[in-house]
Structures are given as structure tokens and as C-alpha cells.
Design a protein around this motif. Sequence first.
Motif: not given
Length: 119
Positions: A27, A71, A75, A77-78, A88, A95, A99-100, A102
Amino acid sequence: LPYAGLSAWSAVFNYADIPEGSRVLVHGGSGSVGSMAIQLLKSLHCEVIATASARNLEWVRELGADRVVDYAQVHFSKDVKPCDVVLDAARHGAVPEAESFAVLKRGGHFITMSPPYVS
């Protein structure tokens, strides 16, 4: 540059002990620490996915990122497969950690430049 380089080096080589060939999400790939981390990770032959803003996508690719996610448009994560490491380097709170997590493989490492630095 010295602090950014030292922070990136510590994240890649000291905290995560990233093995060659790992899949790593960075990130803040266009920031000082993120851009240094991308180059260090590529020296380990890692697959590097980085997040960045639209204006920095091409520059982050030139640094060596295999994939760059805008970003603001997608997203991560998708769009990102499970990673061995999430680094990060984005500004604090940009962020959400959940979510990270995930996209982190079981047993993977999450490293942040925000306190407490390593989870």
C-alpha cells in the motif's frame, strides 16, 4: 531518502524475512517507503502488487511493480489474490487493517509503517 530506505529495508529484510518469490501487496507504492520497498522486493524476485493514485500508476510500474491498483477506482480486496505479505506504507489510517488482513494468506505477515509497526 535515508529514513525511507532504512524503513523499507527493515520491513522487507528484518520484520517479515520475506522469502524469494513471495506475493507482496504494498500500500502506498508511490510514497517514499513504498517505492523503496518495491525495488527491494523485486531484488528478491517477489511478485509485487502495489496501490497508488491514478497519476502515479505508470511510475510505480517503472519501479518494478508487477501490478498496480488505482485505489480510487478498484478496491484492492476485490482484485488481489491472497498475499504472503502486506506492507502498509500508506499514510496512517488510509487503509483499514481488516481489509489488508482479508487478502493475507494464513501465516502471512502484515507490516505497517504506523504504530505498532508489525502485527
